[in-house]
Motif scaffolding. Sequence first.
Motif, PDB file in Angstrom:
ATOM      1  N   LEU A  56       0.854  -1.191   0.000  1.00 48.38           N
ATOM      2  CA  LEU A  56       0.000   0.000   0.000  1.00 48.38           C
ATOM      3  C   LEU A  56       0.887   1.236   0.000  1.00 48.38           C
ATOM      4  CD1 LEU A  56      -2.099  -1.917   2.325  1.00 48.38           C
ATOM      5  CD2 LEU A  56      -3.351  -0.207   1.053  1.00 48.38           C
ATOM      6  N   PRO A  57       1.144   1.754  -1.160  1.00 47.69           N
ATOM      7  CA  PRO A  57       2.038   2.894  -1.280  1.00 47.69           C
ATOM      8  C   PRO A  57       1.600   4.051  -0.397  1.00 47.69           C
ATOM      9  CG  PRO A  57       1.344   2.123  -3.430  1.00 47.69           C
ATOM     10  CD  PRO A  57       0.551   1.359  -2.426  1.00 47.69           C
ATOM     11  N   GLY A  58       2.525   4.617   0.312  1.00 43.43           N
ATOM     12  CA  GLY A  58       2.230   5.792   1.128  1.00 43.43           C
ATOM     13  C   GLY A  58       1.649   5.468   2.491  1.00 43.43           C
ATOM     14  N   ARG A  59       1.533   4.191   2.788  1.00 44.56           N
ATOM     15  CA  ARG A  59       0.998   3.797   4.101  1.00 44.56           C
ATOM     16  C   ARG A  59       2.094   3.113   4.905  1.00 44.56           C
ATOM     17  NH1 ARG A  59      -3.464   6.833   4.685  1.00 44.56           N
ATOM     18  NH2 ARG A  59      -4.935   6.524   3.001  1.00 44.56           N
ATOM     19  N   THR A  60       2.044   3.283   6.208  1.00 45.65           N
ATOM     20  CA  THR A  60       3.051   2.668   7.061  1.00 45.65           C
ATOM     21  C   THR A  60       2.475   1.463   7.781  1.00 45.65           C
ATOM     22  OG1 THR A  60       2.486   3.892   9.054  1.00 45.65           O
ATOM     23  CG2 THR A  60       3.965   4.971   7.482  1.00 45.65           C
ATOM     24  N   ASP A  61       3.374   0.590   8.216  1.00 50.73           N
ATOM     25  CA  ASP A  61       2.918  -0.581   8.950  1.00 50.73           C
ATOM     26  C   ASP A  61       2.168  -0.177  10.214  1.00 50.73           C
ATOM     27  OD1 ASP A  61       5.160   0.436  10.145  1.00 50.73           O
ATOM     28  OD2 ASP A  61       6.119  -1.487  10.529  1.00 50.73           O
ATOM     29  N   ASN A  62       2.675   0.873  10.863  1.00 48.78           N
ATOM     30  CA  ASN A  62       2.033   1.341  12.089  1.00 48.78           C
ATOM     31  C   ASN A  62       0.614   1.822  11.820  1.00 48.78           C
ATOM     32  OD1 ASN A  62       2.522   1.566  14.891  1.00 48.78           O
ATOM     33  ND2 ASN A  62       2.732   3.778  14.707  1.00 48.78           N
ATOM     34  N   GLU A  63       0.472   2.541  10.758  1.00 45.05           N
ATOM     35  CA  GLU A  63      -0.827   3.093  10.393  1.00 45.05           C
ATOM     36  C   GLU A  63      -1.816   1.954  10.099  1.00 45.05           C
ATOM     37  OE1 GLU A  63      -0.548   5.503   6.939  1.00 45.05           O
ATOM     38  OE2 GLU A  63      -2.423   6.562   7.322  1.00 45.05           O
ATOM     39  N   ILE A  64      -1.332   0.990   9.339  1.00 43.99           N
ATOM     40  CA  ILE A  64      -2.201  -0.122   8.964  1.00 43.99           C
ATOM     41  C   ILE A  64      -2.553  -0.957  10.195  1.00 43.99           C
ATOM     42  CG2 ILE A  64      -2.256  -2.286   7.664  1.00 43.99           C
ATOM     43  CD1 ILE A  64      -0.620  -0.806   5.508  1.00 43.99           C
ATOM     44  N   LYS A  65      -1.559  -1.165  11.013  1.00 43.74           N
ATOM     45  CA  LYS A  65      -1.786  -1.926  12.242  1.00 43.74           C
ATOM     46  C   LYS A  65      -2.826  -1.236  13.113  1.00 43.74           C
ATOM     47  CE  LYS A  65       1.647  -1.786  15.064  1.00 43.74           C
ATOM     48  NZ  LYS A  65       3.043  -1.995  15.509  1.00 43.74           N
ATOM     49  N   ASN A  66      -2.661   0.081  13.284  1.00 48.23           N
ATOM     50  CA  ASN A  66      -3.627   0.840  14.072  1.00 48.23           C
ATOM     51  C   ASN A  66      -5.023   0.760  13.462  1.00 48.23           C
ATOM     52  OD1 ASN A  66      -2.008   1.722  16.176  1.00 48.23           O
ATOM     53  ND2 ASN A  66      -1.329   3.530  15.059  1.00 48.23           N
ATOM     54  N   HIS A  67      -5.064   0.921  12.171  1.00 49.07           N
ATOM     55  CA  HIS A  67      -6.359   0.914  11.489  1.00 49.07           C
ATOM     56  C   HIS A  67      -7.010  -0.462  11.615  1.00 49.07           C
ATOM     57  CE1 HIS A  67      -9.304   2.651   8.756  1.00 49.07           C
ATOM     58  NE2 HIS A  67      -9.358   1.484   8.145  1.00 49.07           N
ATOM     59  N   TRP A  68      -6.186  -1.468  11.522  1.00 49.20           N
ATOM     60  CA  TRP A  68      -6.720  -2.828  11.673  1.00 49.20           C
ATOM     61  C   TRP A  68      -7.322  -3.000  13.063  1.00 49.20           C
ATOM     62  CZ3 TRP A  68      -7.606  -7.068   8.688  1.00 49.20           C
ATOM     63  CH2 TRP A  68      -7.874  -8.264   9.360  1.00 49.20           C
ATOM     64  N   ASN A  69      -6.567  -2.604  14.072  1.00 47.64           N
ATOM     65  CA  ASN A  69      -7.004  -2.825  15.444  1.00 47.64           C
ATOM     66  C   ASN A  69      -8.206  -1.973  15.827  1.00 47.64           C
ATOM     67  OD1 ASN A  69      -5.129  -4.817  16.131  1.00 47.64           O
ATOM     68  ND2 ASN A  69      -3.553  -3.302  16.557  1.00 47.64           N
ATOM     69  N   THR A  70      -8.287  -0.786  15.253  1.00 46.59           N
ATOM     70  CA  THR A  70      -9.366   0.103  15.681  1.00 46.59           C
ATOM     71  C   THR A  70     -10.609   0.028  14.798  1.00 46.59           C
ATOM     72  OG1 THR A  70      -8.382   1.920  14.461  1.00 46.59           O
ATOM     73  CG2 THR A  70      -7.831   1.756  16.779  1.00 46.59           C
ATOM     74  N   HIS A  71     -10.421  -0.242  13.520  1.00 46.82           N
ATOM     75  CA  HIS A  71     -11.571  -0.219  12.618  1.00 46.82           C
ATOM     76  C   HIS A  71     -11.933  -1.603  12.055  1.00 46.82           C
ATOM     77  CE1 HIS A  71     -10.229   4.067  12.352  1.00 46.82           C
ATOM     78  NE2 HIS A  71     -11.523   4.257  12.437  1.00 46.82           N
ATOM     79  N   ILE A  72     -10.963  -2.165  11.356  1.00 48.22           N
ATOM     80  CA  ILE A  72     -11.277  -3.359  10.574  1.00 48.22           C
ATOM     81  C   ILE A  72     -11.661  -4.526  11.466  1.00 48.22           C
ATOM     82  CG2 ILE A  72     -10.398  -4.960   8.846  1.00 48.22           C
ATOM     83  CD1 ILE A  72      -8.556  -2.770   7.849  1.00 48.22           C
ATOM     84  N   LYS A  73     -10.907  -4.706  12.539  1.00 52.02           N
ATOM     85  CA  LYS A  73     -11.177  -5.791  13.475  1.00 52.02           C
ATOM     86  C   LYS A  73     -12.641  -5.760  13.931  1.00 52.02           C
ATOM     87  CE  LYS A  73      -7.930  -7.760  16.804  1.00 52.02           C
ATOM     88  NZ  LYS A  73      -6.950  -7.385  17.842  1.00 52.02           N
TER      89      LYS A  73
END
Length: 261
Positions: free
Chosen positions: A96-113
């Motif tokens: 995912l160009p322009g996205r960081t692992d931290n950002e994705i991890k946070n988004h996963w834990n807060t939204h997607i999960k």
Amino acid sequence: MGRQPCCDKQGVKRGPWTAEEDEKLISFILTHGRCCWRAVPKLAGLLRCGKSCRLRWTNYLRPDLKRGLLSTAEEQLVIDLHAKLGNRWSKIAAKLPGRTDNEIKNHWNTHIKKKLIKMGIDPATHQPLANSKAATSQSTDTAESAKSSETREELSMKEGSHTDMALPTDSSEQSSWLESGNNAGGQDQEQLVNWLSETDLPMDEPWLNFTSSNDDVLGIVEGPLPWDGAADWLLDYQDFGMCSSNLIDNSTLHSSDGSNF
DNA sequence: AAGCTATCCAACCGCCTGGCT
DNA sequence: GAGCCAGGCGGTTGGATAGCT
């Protein structure tokens, strides 16, 4: 023999970064490139440990970062990749160009999960929650992957999302990995993971084109840059190669309004 | 308006890995 | 091969903010 701490914690500042510190770090890296992180704070005049500098740079200051919420398509891609790769956030972020692992991890834990749980899907296994026990006892990968694709469809139906944009449809390479993913068993799964690990997707792949040109369509809202637009010129250096040094001299480290940054 | 709770996300921590000597 | 070091990764924490009562 115990491992030495990454830095001497005495005299090292912690907590949120100030604009001044950001400025120093950006200036240093743009001038000298990314070199030895341990040396960066000293050379840049920062009272931080190298690790902290690296994190700040990769997660927040990098000029090629895209800010703002993940689009539906990006979210969908994260879900797909997570189903294949698990919690390997850096690998997922690499796609995912322009996205960081931290950002994705946070988004996963807060939204997607939460979203998945709400839909009755176990975010860890990507299986329906009710059947998760039975599903884990099943060793038939084909059944699992079939459910996985059901999951995708279900999600996209409910979201009304652009699922087809999140997944490659016309590239033979992409479709081949999808196929192997659908067969997700042992070797295929391994091949897929290897492919994902080793392949740098070209940034001009249409299916990965989440950049600003498509943001309107995909609903990406660009958030404010960390430097609040005071250094928009930085964006001009999106392709400065991160590792390349001396591309810019100190004289360029001033914003157009003349203020130091 | 005040207090409480939930949510978000930047930052930290500890471990792992790979390169070098 | 062993030891050291730096960089990277994933999990977790804690402060800030929003939302609710």
